[in-house]
Design a protein around this motif. Structure first.
Motif, PDB file in Angstrom:
ATOM      1  N   ASN A   3      -7.919  13.539  58.554  1.00  0.00           N
ATOM      2  CA  ASN A   3      -8.454  14.566  58.789  1.00  0.00           C
ATOM      3  C   ASN A   3      -7.508  15.849  58.661  1.00  0.00           C
ATOM      4  O   ASN A   3      -7.622  16.917  58.926  1.00  0.00           O
ATOM      5  N   SER A   4      -6.390  15.673  57.492  1.00  0.00           N
ATOM      6  CA  SER A   4      -5.349  16.572  57.453  1.00  0.00           C
ATOM      7  C   SER A   4      -5.900  17.772  56.469  1.00  0.00           C
ATOM      8  O   SER A   4      -6.757  17.484  55.504  1.00  0.00           O
ATOM      9  N   VAL A   5      -5.382  18.846  56.731  1.00  0.00           N
ATOM     10  CA  VAL A   5      -5.827  20.018  55.791  1.00  0.00           C
ATOM     11  C   VAL A   5      -4.740  20.257  54.888  1.00  0.00           C
ATOM     12  O   VAL A   5      -3.367  20.380  55.381  1.00  0.00           O
ATOM     13  N   LEU A   6      -5.023  20.802  53.775  1.00  0.00           N
ATOM     14  CA  LEU A   6      -3.992  21.188  52.806  1.00  0.00           C
ATOM     15  C   LEU A   6      -3.521  22.551  53.091  1.00  0.00           C
ATOM     16  O   LEU A   6      -4.483  23.397  52.993  1.00  0.00           O
ATOM     17  N   HIS A   7      -2.278  22.876  53.288  1.00  0.00           N
ATOM     18  CA  HIS A   7      -1.857  24.369  53.466  1.00  0.00           C
ATOM     19  C   HIS A   7      -0.966  24.658  52.334  1.00  0.00           C
ATOM     20  O   HIS A   7      -0.413  23.739  52.068  1.00  0.00           O
ATOM     21  N   ALA A   8      -1.058  25.869  51.682  1.00  0.00           N
ATOM     22  CA  ALA A   8      -0.133  26.402  50.712  1.00  0.00           C
ATOM     23  C   ALA A   8       0.343  27.696  51.115  1.00  0.00           C
ATOM     24  O   ALA A   8      -0.119  28.567  51.695  1.00  0.00           O
ATOM     25  N   GLY A   9       1.832  28.057  50.672  1.00  0.00           N
ATOM     26  CA  GLY A   9       2.250  29.355  50.959  1.00  0.00           C
ATOM     27  C   GLY A   9       3.080  29.664  49.519  1.00  0.00           C
ATOM     28  O   GLY A   9       3.368  28.858  48.808  1.00  0.00           O
ATOM     29  N   PHE A  10       3.071  30.871  49.116  1.00  0.00           N
ATOM     30  CA  PHE A  10       3.339  31.344  48.050  1.00  0.00           C
ATOM     31  C   PHE A  10       4.748  32.301  48.375  1.00  0.00           C
ATOM     32  O   PHE A  10       4.446  33.177  48.931  1.00  0.00           O
ATOM     33  N   CYS A  11       5.644  32.517  47.297  1.00  0.00           N
ATOM     34  CA  CYS A  11       6.587  33.376  47.475  1.00  0.00           C
ATOM     35  C   CYS A  11       7.025  33.866  45.965  1.00  0.00           C
ATOM     36  O   CYS A  11       7.000  32.920  45.340  1.00  0.00           O
ATOM     37  N   LYS A  12       7.539  35.196  45.849  1.00  0.00           N
ATOM     38  CA  LYS A  12       8.102  35.746  44.755  1.00  0.00           C
ATOM     39  C   LYS A  12       9.357  36.502  44.905  1.00  0.00           C
ATOM     40  O   LYS A  12       9.182  37.274  45.696  1.00  0.00           O
ATOM     41  N   LEU A  13      10.496  36.286  44.319  1.00  0.00           N
ATOM     42  CA  LEU A  13      11.767  36.937  44.643  1.00  0.00           C
ATOM     43  C   LEU A  13      12.057  37.502  43.237  1.00  0.00           C
ATOM     44  O   LEU A  13      12.489  36.657  42.314  1.00  0.00           O
ATOM     45  N   LYS A  14      12.682  38.742  43.221  1.00  0.00           N
ATOM     46  CA  LYS A  14      13.086  39.529  42.056  1.00  0.00           C
ATOM     47  C   LYS A  14      14.725  38.956  41.991  1.00  0.00           C
ATOM     48  O   LYS A  14      15.246  39.005  42.852  1.00  0.00           O
ATOM     49  N   VAL A  15      15.182  38.529  40.744  1.00  0.00           N
ATOM     50  CA  VAL A  15      16.592  37.801  40.630  1.00  0.00           C
ATOM     51  C   VAL A  15      17.065  38.245  39.581  1.00  0.00           C
ATOM     52  O   VAL A  15      18.229  37.929  38.962  1.00  0.00           O
ATOM     53  N   THR A  16      16.800  39.419  39.027  1.00  0.00           N
ATOM     54  CA  THR A  16      17.148  40.198  37.820  1.00  0.00           C
ATOM     55  C   THR A  16      18.545  40.450  37.823  1.00  0.00           C
ATOM     56  O   THR A  16      19.025  41.071  38.802  1.00  0.00           O
ATOM     57  N   PRO A  17      19.570  40.250  37.166  1.00  0.00           N
ATOM     58  CA  PRO A  17      20.959  40.306  37.085  1.00  0.00           C
ATOM     59  C   PRO A  17      21.267  41.797  37.077  1.00  0.00           C
ATOM     60  O   PRO A  17      20.501  42.629  36.353  1.00  0.00           O
ATOM     61  N   PRO A  18      22.577  42.253  37.575  1.00  0.00           N
ATOM     62  CA  PRO A  18      23.035  43.764  37.129  1.00  0.00           C
ATOM     63  C   PRO A  18      23.039  43.709  35.732  1.00  0.00           C
ATOM     64  O   PRO A  18      23.717  42.901  35.126  1.00  0.00           O
TER      65      PRO A  18
END
Length: 94
Positions: A3-18
């Motif tokens: 009876n398990s439910v699939l959960h998902a989470g998303f993230c995006k992080l800018k990593v452009t160097p100087p």
């Protein structure tokens, strides 16, 4: 059947160097003086019951094997999941 439910989470992080950072992959030293698009690390995390995993997509050339293992272990410890449930891919392209 579970009876398990699939959960998902998303993230995006800018990593452009100087600006001014050394650009790897060339035969002589070259330093950045601009960019066309920002670079990101994107993540998607899954859980279903007690099973969890996370996938990272990095806008990078690559990650050395010893660094990969360290990053994988740190992510696993931080997320409370096994290291073999952490996947990291690099999407270097021109």
């Amino acid at each position: 059947m579970s009876n398990s439910v699939l959960h998902a989470g998303f993230c995006k992080l800018k990593v452009t160097p100087p600006m001014g950072i050394n650009i790897p992959g060339y035969f002589s030293k070259r330093y950045s003086d601009g960019f066309l698009t920002d670079l990101y690390i994107r993540a998607i995390a899954f859980s279903c019951g007690n099973d969890k995993a996370v996938i990272f997509s990095c806008d990078a050339i690559g990650i050395k094997a010893n660094a990969y293992a360290i990053i994988q272990e740190k992510i696993a410890a931080r997320c409370g999941i096994p290291a073999n449930a952490v996947y990291i891919v690099c999407t270097h392209s021109h």
